[in-house]
Write a protein that holds these residues in place. Structure first.
Motif, PDB file in Angstrom:
ATOM      1  N   ILE A 318       1.323  -7.389  10.382  1.00 28.56           N
ATOM      2  CA  ILE A 318       1.507  -8.203  10.070  1.00 28.56           C
ATOM      3  C   ILE A 318       1.162  -8.591   8.318  1.00 28.56           C
ATOM      4  O   ILE A 318       1.406  -8.395   7.309  1.00 28.56           O
ATOM      5  N   THR A 319      -0.714  -8.068   8.526  1.00 28.74           N
ATOM      6  CA  THR A 319      -0.705  -8.504   7.151  1.00 28.74           C
ATOM      7  C   THR A 319      -0.745  -7.184   6.059  1.00 28.74           C
ATOM      8  O   THR A 319      -0.713  -7.593   4.934  1.00 28.74           O
ATOM      9  N   GLU A 321       2.065  -6.448   5.276  1.00 31.22           N
ATOM     10  CA  GLU A 321       3.604  -6.848   4.573  1.00 31.22           C
ATOM     11  C   GLU A 321       3.199  -7.127   3.554  1.00 31.22           C
ATOM     12  O   GLU A 321       3.876  -7.594   2.590  1.00 31.22           O
ATOM     13  N   ILE A 322       2.236  -7.988   3.560  1.00 29.23           N
ATOM     14  CA  ILE A 322       1.554  -9.715   2.203  1.00 29.23           C
ATOM     15  C   ILE A 322       1.591  -8.719   1.593  1.00 29.23           C
ATOM     16  O   ILE A 322       0.866  -7.934   1.708  1.00 29.23           O
ATOM     17  N   GLU A 323       1.935  -9.381   0.422  1.00 30.08           N
ATOM     18  CA  GLU A 323       1.517  -8.969  -1.001  1.00 30.08           C
ATOM     19  C   GLU A 323      -0.169  -8.500  -0.928  1.00 30.08           C
ATOM     20  O   GLU A 323      -0.561  -9.559  -0.986  1.00 30.08           O
ATOM     21  N   THR A 325      -2.427  -9.425  -3.036  1.00 30.21           N
ATOM     22  CA  THR A 325      -2.980 -10.342  -4.011  1.00 30.21           C
ATOM     23  C   THR A 325      -4.315 -10.621  -3.930  1.00 30.21           C
ATOM     24  O   THR A 325      -5.114  -9.439  -4.489  1.00 30.21           O
ATOM     25  N   ALA A 329     -11.033 -14.660   1.204  1.00 29.02           N
ATOM     26  CA  ALA A 329     -12.719 -14.320   1.311  1.00 29.02           C
ATOM     27  C   ALA A 329     -12.954 -15.870   2.191  1.00 29.02           C
ATOM     28  O   ALA A 329     -13.834 -15.609   2.866  1.00 29.02           O
ATOM     29  N   SER A 331     -12.197 -16.647   5.929  1.00 28.14           N
ATOM     30  CA  SER A 331     -11.873 -16.397   8.026  1.00 28.14           C
ATOM     31  C   SER A 331     -10.904 -17.182   8.017  1.00 28.14           C
ATOM     32  O   SER A 331     -10.754 -17.885   7.697  1.00 28.14           O
TER      33      SER A 331
END
Lengths: 349, 482
Positions: A318-319, A321-323, A325, A329, A331
């Motif tokens: 899924i990561t 798909e994330i915009e 940005t 930093a 975890s």
């Protein structure tokens, strides 16, 4: 449920179980040596394996010159500079509980927080000095309380399943490490001079399995039966097979058994391990070599733990798909060691 | 007269409980007839039990600058502070009047700026306020409400008159202690609260949730609400967790949230889930590294963009700090007049502004008699208590004031009212204030009572938890016995 919350609940349970196992290990070893005869003349053969199960031999060797009961107990109970001490396990469990306080029952939180307050008190240090057994029992009782409270106050939703996964994975891991401490000693029984009945008794007691095994086995202290019981028996709740089955159940509740093609990684890994353990015989284990077999189990457990993290917390799929940005930093998971807390300081109104 | 209060001396102050050394005020009669009949050792035992419960439950705050992450319990004094019904009615209407005016002021500042153009509030004062956010000029916020949760600090002077000491319009804290203090009273004196006409406070959680739900985008029927915390090391983490639990909503950290299509999502075990309302307990500066402080790891990159596009709501809104700036505070009575055409029900403490050259001169000439405050500090930091300060401290402050007069205000030292506080084995008078909580949703709620803070150090006037303050349960009575 938030991924970070799931990870924290999982680790809270793992750290509590770790503290419990450590206490039991120290208590049972100490008990055993009290009424041991000649076999216990060299006590380092009993205390050394404990350090092996926690993986602390190197760190210990840097602090202490010899392996002695007093020193090992000191090292593993209350030392703040040993990250694997009972004290630090409970602190880690407590920090994780604190990050999910809103998700767990007040009773569960108070139980963990109470144990940590005790361990940090002068009372605990004094008790560990003067009545070591009472000290360990206090930790054990708190851990049993933790499990009892968890069992009677946790809704049977995701919280419960992640808690079970953490607890059972930790237990399975510790059981294999314990068995491994005996993998190099003789499977012979007295009167054979190679026989080490005390070590095998220690193994059973360290797993809380003494009485259960006595009731189960007609062949009292046969080492091969003991190993089989702790490894492959699926009725005793600290055996490896039992833990794997419990984890599998929790995991199926979390993701469903699904069809083969969209099966999630942990389900596949755990299902396969469960089948392996169900269908293997003790003869085959011994033929392969106990130590080698356990080595494999350990590496499978590591893969399973990593796949939990990838599937439920980090979800690489899924990561993407994330915009884009700025890269995170911090975890995403549970509390393990202090992060830069200055970052979280701001004045309060 | 019970033995608990045999030697109690109200002194020359306004004492909340005793009108003379021998006579408790009317509204304390119920307490005098119950708790008041305990012997000092019995009372001390109750106090110890209450303290132990707070520690075990982890009702703590973190002290900075001490050992790393030291947690302390917020000292709790069992003897409740009681406010009669009539007195409270006035306070309540004063608070409602004030939050109404403050919100109208913010809406005006970020849109038409009528109050500035009409010359009531100087433009420089607003634009130089460190919490003014020019990025939000002209941005529409849900229902035009900026401050949804306000904690306004009230004090009483030597005559017992109420004054507003300051407004906390960004992230006021302490509501959890108000709720926990009441729980502690219930546990320690079971039955007592049933027998006395005390207004309950435990609806705060559901009122807060309603207030937040009101902000959700109108198309959302069942909004996902979260509490955004800086994390477990923040001094108020306990409170963030507590309130989330009271509302039954998740508590999240910045790293749990991500931006996608101008919307905010939280990372769950089952994938991404959209968030509609964020009760943020992170200062503006740390909210979004793309807009405010670039080094912030606490916030969510893109959060401001999502807020501006209306897909997610924030409480409180961004830029509310311009209304609780300590220099702008001095003008709130004028705002009330300007927007509502009313006189303030709760007066301000007289305030001298460093930015006004005449008043600045007065401040510098009268430092030993004044309380000087930096305008954008909170929590009792950056303060000079004139009468309790040394010559050097005064000189140091004078230098700072000359260097940056806009940054300082001064007020006369009020003889804050006092309340009996248990000290080991007897009661002594200590200065107190009151922080009521005001919620602004579809209507305005004022929680009956609030958090009474106590300056535990003898003679001290500083009540902040970070400066050795404690707290008390606060009882507002349903009706006053005539």
């Amino acid at each position: 449920m938030l991924s970070r919350v799931a990870d924290s609940i999982y680790w809270m349970a793992r750290y509590m179980e770790r503290a419990e196992n450590l206490s039991r290990l120290l208590l049972s070893t100490q008990d055993l040596l009290l009424d041991a005869g000649e076999e216990a003349a060299d006590e380092s053969q009993f205390w050394g394996p404990i350090l092996m199960t926690t993986g602390d031999e190197e760190r210990y060797a840097k602090t202490y010159p010899t392996i002695e009961g007093e020193l090992v107990a000191d090292f593993l109970a209350l030392r703040a500079d040993n990250p694997n001490s009972i004290l630090n396990c409970v602190r880690a469990a407590r920090e994780n509980a604190r990050t999910v306080r809103d998700q767990i029952s007040d009773e569960l939180w108070e139980c963990i927080n109470g144990l940590r307050l005790f361990l940090e008190s002068p009372e605990a240090a004094a008790l560990h000095q003067s009545q070591r057994a009472s000290f360990y029992e206090r930790v054990l009782v708190a851990s049993y309380q933790f499990q009892g409270i968890a069992s009677s106050t946790t809704p049977r939703d995701e919280s419960w399943h992640f808690l079970r996964l953490g607890l059972c994975l930790e237990r399975a891991d510790k059981t294999t490490r314990l068995i491994d401490t005996c993998s190099a000693i003789s499977f012979d029984m007295p009167p054979n001079p190679l026989a080490r009945p005390l070590r095998w008794a220690a193994l059973l007691r360290s797993s809380s399995a003494w009485h259960a095994f006595q009731a189960y086995s007609s062949n009292k202290l046969n080492p091969a039966d003991i190993v089989e019981y702790l490894l492959l028996n699926d009725t005793f709740p600290r055996s490896f097979a039992w833990c794997i089955e419990a984890m599998h159940t929790a995991l199926i509740s979390l993701c469903g058994s699904g069809r083969l093609e969209d099966m999630k990684a942990p389900v596949r890994l755990l299902g396969r391990l469960r089948a392996d353990i169900a269908y293997i015989t003790m003869e085959e284990v011994l033929k392969e070599g106990l130590h080698e077999f356990i080595d494999q189990l350990q590496s499978k457990l590591n893969d399973i733990g990593a796949s939990f993290f990838q599937t439920f917390v980090n979800y690489a799929d899924i990561t993407a798909e994330i915009e884009d940005t700025s890269s995170p930093a911090l975890s995403v998971g549970a509390w393990h060691k202090a992060v830069d807390d200055n970052m979280q300081i701001q004045q309060q109104q | 007269m019970s033995s608990l209060f045999n030697d109690y001396q109200p002194g020359s102050f306004f004492d909340e409980m005793f009108s003379t050394p021998d006579a408790a005020r009317e509204h304390y009669a119920g307490i005098m007839g119950s708790i008041g009949t305990l012997t000092p050792p019995e009372y001390a035992a109750r106090q110890r039990t209450a303290d132990a419960v707070f520690l075990r439950q982890g009702v703590t705050f973190t002290v900075y600058g001490d050992d790393q992450g030291t947690e302390r319990i917020f000292p709790f004094d069992l003897m409740p502070r009681i406010i009669p019904h009539k007195e409270w009615e006035r306070v309540e209407s004063g608070l409602i009047q004030r939050i109404t005016a403050l919100n109208m002021f913010l809406d005006d500042v970020y849109h038409g700026q009528k109050i500035i153009n009409d010359g009531i509030v100087p433009r420089e004062l607003v634009e130089s306020a460190s919490h003014f956010r020019p990025e939000f000029m002209g941005v529409k916020v849900p229902h035009g409400i900026y401050i949804h949760i306000c904690g306004t600090d009230l004090v009483r002077d030597g005559k017992g008159d109420y004054y507003v000491l300051e407004d906390n319009a960004r992230c006021p804290s302490g509501a959890s202690y108000m709720l926990e203090n009441r729980n502690a009273m219930k546990r320690t004196f079971p039955g007592l609260l049933q027998s006395l006409p005390v207004r309950p406070v435990d609806a705060y959680g559901s009122m807060l949730r309603e207030t937040l739900a009101h902000l959700a985008p109108p198309s959302v029927i069942d909004p996902n609400i979260v509490v955004l915390t800086p994390g477990v090391f923040n001094s108020a983490y306990f409170e963030h967790c507590y309130l989330a639990k009271q509302m039954g909503v998740p508590i999240v950290e910045g790293r749990d949230l991500v931006l996608k299509n101008d919307r905010i999502f939280m990372r769950t075990t089952k994938g991404l889930k959209q968030v509609h309302v964020i009760y943020r307990r992170i200062d503006d500066d740390f909210l979004d590294p793309l807009v405010f402080r670039k080094d912030s790891l606490l916030g969510v990159p893109g959060l401001v963009k999502a807020y501006q596009s209306g897909h997610v709501a924030l409480a409180n809104s961004i830029g509310t700090g311009v209304a609780d700036d300590k220099a702008v505070y001095a003008l709130v009575p004028k705002m009330i007049k300007y927007y509502l055409d009313q006189d303030p029900i709760l007066p301000n403490v007289p305030t001298y502004l460093g930015v006004d050259p005449k008043e600045c001169e007065y401040i510098l000439a009268n430092l030993p008699n004044l309380v000087v405050k930096a305008v954008n500090e909170s929590g009792g930091y950056g303060m000079l208590m004139g009468p309790h300060s040394t010559k050097e401290e005064q000189e140091k402050f004078a230098e700072r004031i000359r260097a940056n007069p806009r940054n300082y205000i001064a007020q006369p030292v009020l003889q804050l009212s006092r309340h009996p506080v248990f000290q080991g084995d007897h009661f002594e008078g200590r200065h107190i204030d009151l922080r009521p909580y005001v919620l602004y949703g579809d209507r305005i709620h004022v929680v009956p009572g609030g958090l009474t803070r106590v300056a535990l150090k003898k003679g001290s006037l500083v009540v902040n938890s970070s400066q050795g303050g404690g707290s008390k349960d606060t009882w507002v009575l349903w009706d006053d016995q005539e």
